[in-house]
Design a protein around this motif. Structure first.
Motif, PDB file in Angstrom:
ATOM      1  N   PHE A 283      64.558  77.190  82.179  1.00 11.41           N
ATOM      2  CA  PHE A 283      64.233  78.402  81.424  1.00 11.41           C
ATOM      3  C   PHE A 283      64.003  79.594  82.356  1.00 11.41           C
ATOM      4  O   PHE A 283      64.599  80.659  82.187  1.00 11.41           O
ATOM      5  CB  PHE A 283      62.998  78.160  80.541  1.00 11.41           C
ATOM      6  N   PHE A 284      63.126  79.419  83.346  1.00 11.83           N
ATOM      7  CA  PHE A 284      62.803  80.548  84.215  1.00 11.83           C
ATOM      8  C   PHE A 284      63.958  80.910  85.151  1.00 11.83           C
ATOM      9  O   PHE A 284      64.140  82.089  85.481  1.00 11.83           O
ATOM     10  CB  PHE A 284      61.510  80.290  84.990  1.00 11.83           C
ATOM     11  N   ASP A 285      64.750  79.943  85.578  1.00  8.93           N
ATOM     12  CA  ASP A 285      65.940  80.268  86.375  1.00  8.93           C
ATOM     13  C   ASP A 285      66.896  81.138  85.571  1.00  8.93           C
ATOM     14  O   ASP A 285      67.453  82.110  86.090  1.00  8.93           O
ATOM     15  CB  ASP A 285      66.659  79.003  86.851  1.00  8.93           C
ATOM     16  N   GLN A 286      67.075  80.808  84.289  1.00 11.99           N
ATOM     17  CA  GLN A 286      67.956  81.608  83.446  1.00 11.99           C
ATOM     18  C   GLN A 286      67.389  83.018  83.258  1.00 11.99           C
ATOM     19  O   GLN A 286      68.111  84.010  83.392  1.00 11.99           O
ATOM     20  CB  GLN A 286      68.138  80.941  82.071  1.00 11.99           C
ATOM     21  N   VAL A 287      66.109  83.117  82.949  1.00 13.84           N
ATOM     22  CA  VAL A 287      65.488  84.424  82.698  1.00 13.84           C
ATOM     23  C   VAL A 287      65.613  85.320  83.923  1.00 13.84           C
ATOM     24  O   VAL A 287      66.071  86.470  83.834  1.00 13.84           O
ATOM     25  CB  VAL A 287      64.002  84.261  82.293  1.00 13.84           C
ATOM     26  N   PHE A 288      65.231  84.810  85.087  1.00 12.55           N
ATOM     27  CA  PHE A 288      65.244  85.654  86.272  1.00 12.55           C
ATOM     28  C   PHE A 288      66.654  85.935  86.774  1.00 12.55           C
ATOM     29  O   PHE A 288      66.898  86.983  87.378  1.00 12.55           O
ATOM     30  CB  PHE A 288      64.349  85.067  87.363  1.00 12.55           C
ATOM     31  N   THR A 289      67.592  85.053  86.501  1.00 17.02           N
ATOM     32  CA  THR A 289      68.991  85.348  86.841  1.00 17.02           C
ATOM     33  C   THR A 289      69.473  86.558  86.048  1.00 17.02           C
ATOM     34  O   THR A 289      70.091  87.477  86.604  1.00 17.02           O
ATOM     35  CB  THR A 289      69.895  84.132  86.546  1.00 17.02           C
TER      36      THR A 289
ATOM     37  N   GLY B 168      58.595  87.173  93.677  1.00 16.61           N
ATOM     38  CA  GLY B 168      57.413  86.381  93.321  1.00 16.61           C
ATOM     39  C   GLY B 168      57.782  85.064  92.677  1.00 16.61           C
ATOM     40  O   GLY B 168      57.212  84.012  92.996  1.00 16.61           O
ATOM     41  N   TYR B 169      58.754  85.110  91.761  1.00 15.36           N
ATOM     42  CA  TYR B 169      59.204  83.878  91.118  1.00 15.36           C
ATOM     43  C   TYR B 169      59.821  82.921  92.142  1.00 15.36           C
ATOM     44  O   TYR B 169      59.593  81.712  92.081  1.00 15.36           O
ATOM     45  CB  TYR B 169      60.217  84.172  90.012  1.00 15.36           C
ATOM     46  N   SER B 170      60.577  83.462  93.086  1.00 13.76           N
ATOM     47  CA  SER B 170      61.190  82.607  94.104  1.00 13.76           C
ATOM     48  C   SER B 170      60.125  81.885  94.923  1.00 13.76           C
ATOM     49  O   SER B 170      60.260  80.702  95.223  1.00 13.76           O
ATOM     50  CB  SER B 170      62.080  83.433  95.033  1.00 13.76           C
ATOM     51  N   LEU B 171      59.069  82.586  95.262  1.00 11.37           N
ATOM     52  CA  LEU B 171      57.975  81.968  96.016  1.00 11.37           C
ATOM     53  C   LEU B 171      57.312  80.864  95.190  1.00 11.37           C
ATOM     54  O   LEU B 171      57.097  79.748  95.682  1.00 11.37           O
ATOM     55  CB  LEU B 171      56.955  83.020  96.427  1.00 11.37           C
ATOM     56  N   LEU B 172      57.003  81.154  93.935  1.00  9.43           N
ATOM     57  CA  LEU B 172      56.359  80.155  93.075  1.00  9.43           C
ATOM     58  C   LEU B 172      57.260  78.942  92.826  1.00  9.43           C
ATOM     59  O   LEU B 172      56.813  77.801  92.900  1.00  9.43           O
ATOM     60  CB  LEU B 172      55.953  80.776  91.743  1.00  9.43           C
ATOM     61  N   SER B 173      58.533  79.207  92.535  1.00 10.38           N
ATOM     62  CA  SER B 173      59.433  78.092  92.233  1.00 10.38           C
ATOM     63  C   SER B 173      59.737  77.269  93.484  1.00 10.38           C
ATOM     64  O   SER B 173      59.921  76.055  93.394  1.00 10.38           O
ATOM     65  CB  SER B 173      60.724  78.585  91.582  1.00 10.38           C
ATOM     66  N   ALA B 174      59.768  77.912  94.659  1.00  8.98           N
ATOM     67  CA  ALA B 174      59.992  77.159  95.902  1.00  8.98           C
ATOM     68  C   ALA B 174      58.813  76.229  96.172  1.00  8.98           C
ATOM     69  O   ALA B 174      59.000  75.067  96.546  1.00  8.98           O
ATOM     70  CB  ALA B 174      60.210  78.109  97.067  1.00  8.98           C
ATOM     71  N   SER B 175      57.601  76.723  95.968  1.00  8.03           N
ATOM     72  CA  SER B 175      56.432  75.858  96.177  1.00  8.03           C
ATOM     73  C   SER B 175      56.373  74.762  95.117  1.00  8.03           C
ATOM     74  O   SER B 175      55.957  73.638  95.394  1.00  8.03           O
ATOM     75  CB  SER B 175      55.149  76.676  96.197  1.00  8.03           C
ATOM     76  N   TYR B 176      56.810  75.080  93.912  1.00  7.01           N
ATOM     77  CA  TYR B 176      56.826  74.097  92.815  1.00  7.01           C
ATOM     78  C   TYR B 176      57.818  72.968  93.098  1.00  7.01           C
ATOM     79  O   TYR B 176      57.519  71.799  92.877  1.00  7.01           O
ATOM     80  CB  TYR B 176      57.184  74.826  91.517  1.00  7.01           C
TER      81      TYR B 176
END
Length: 196
Positions: free
Chosen positions: A102-108, A77-85
């Motif tokens: 921040f979110f790249d670090q968290v989800f990594t 879900g994050y990948s979809l949101l961040s790709a569209s962002y």
């Protein structure tokens, strides 16, 4: 009439815009790839169950595998949101850089933790642990173990993508800051903070 100098400047701006567009496209693709990997790992683990003469086992019976499923779902879900962002052409502001960083670090770290805890459980299922009398289970549930191993391997592919994205977002963020130019040392002389 355009002078040669203005034509060269205009050509430079055009190339710079094309370069930014290419980088944005590459980053968007790099953000979509882990979505596919996470979804593949999620579906493989969701369908992972085995019944035989010795009993039955499912991913839902083991907490690390449930965590792997949830982590893969959230990361997809994050990948979809961040790709569209990142696909939308906008100026690269400091707040936007901080959000992505921040979110790249968290989800990594979320997907890395899910992969490692699941890998540890799979290792124990293959090898057992005599010290705590945990017997090898993959001899009995071989099909289940193979599918779990495949799902974990795919998850680590997503971890690699997230690690690259984390490096990219940290570079983008911290390259916007200027290094300290100078400071006064103990000798009372002004010197460079980072010698060149």
């Amino acid at each position: 009439m355009m002078t040669k100098k203005t034509m060269v400047e205009e050509e430079g701006r055009k190339r710079e815009g094309e370069g930014r567009s290419a980088v944005r496209t590459a980053e968007t693709v790099l953000r979509v790839v882990p979505m596919g990997l996470c979804l593949a790992a999620l579906v493989l683990m969701l369908k992972n169950a085995q019944v035989n003469d010795f009993g039955s086992v499912s991913y839902a019976d083991l907490t690390p595998f449930r965590y792997l499923v949830y982590a893969n779902g959230f990361c997809a879900g994050y990948s979809l949101l961040s790709a569209s962002y990142t696909a939308m052409p906008r100026p690269n502001t400091l707040s936007r850089s901080w959000v992505l960083f921040f979110f790249d670090q968290v989800f990594t770290y979320v997907i890395l933790a899910a992969g490692t805890v699941s890998a540890e459980l799979t290792y124990l299922a293959y090898n057992g642990d005599e010290a705590v009398t945990w017997s090898k289970q993959c001899g009995v549930f071989n099909s289940f173990c193979r599918r779990a191993t495949a799902s974990i391997g795919i998850t680590f592919g997503a971890v690699a993508c997230y690690a690259v994205l984390s490096l990219l977002s940290s570079y983008r963020l911290f390259s916007t800051y200027e290094a300290p130019l100078s400071f006064v040392g103990k000798s009372g002389r002004e010197s460079s903070a980072f010698p060149r």
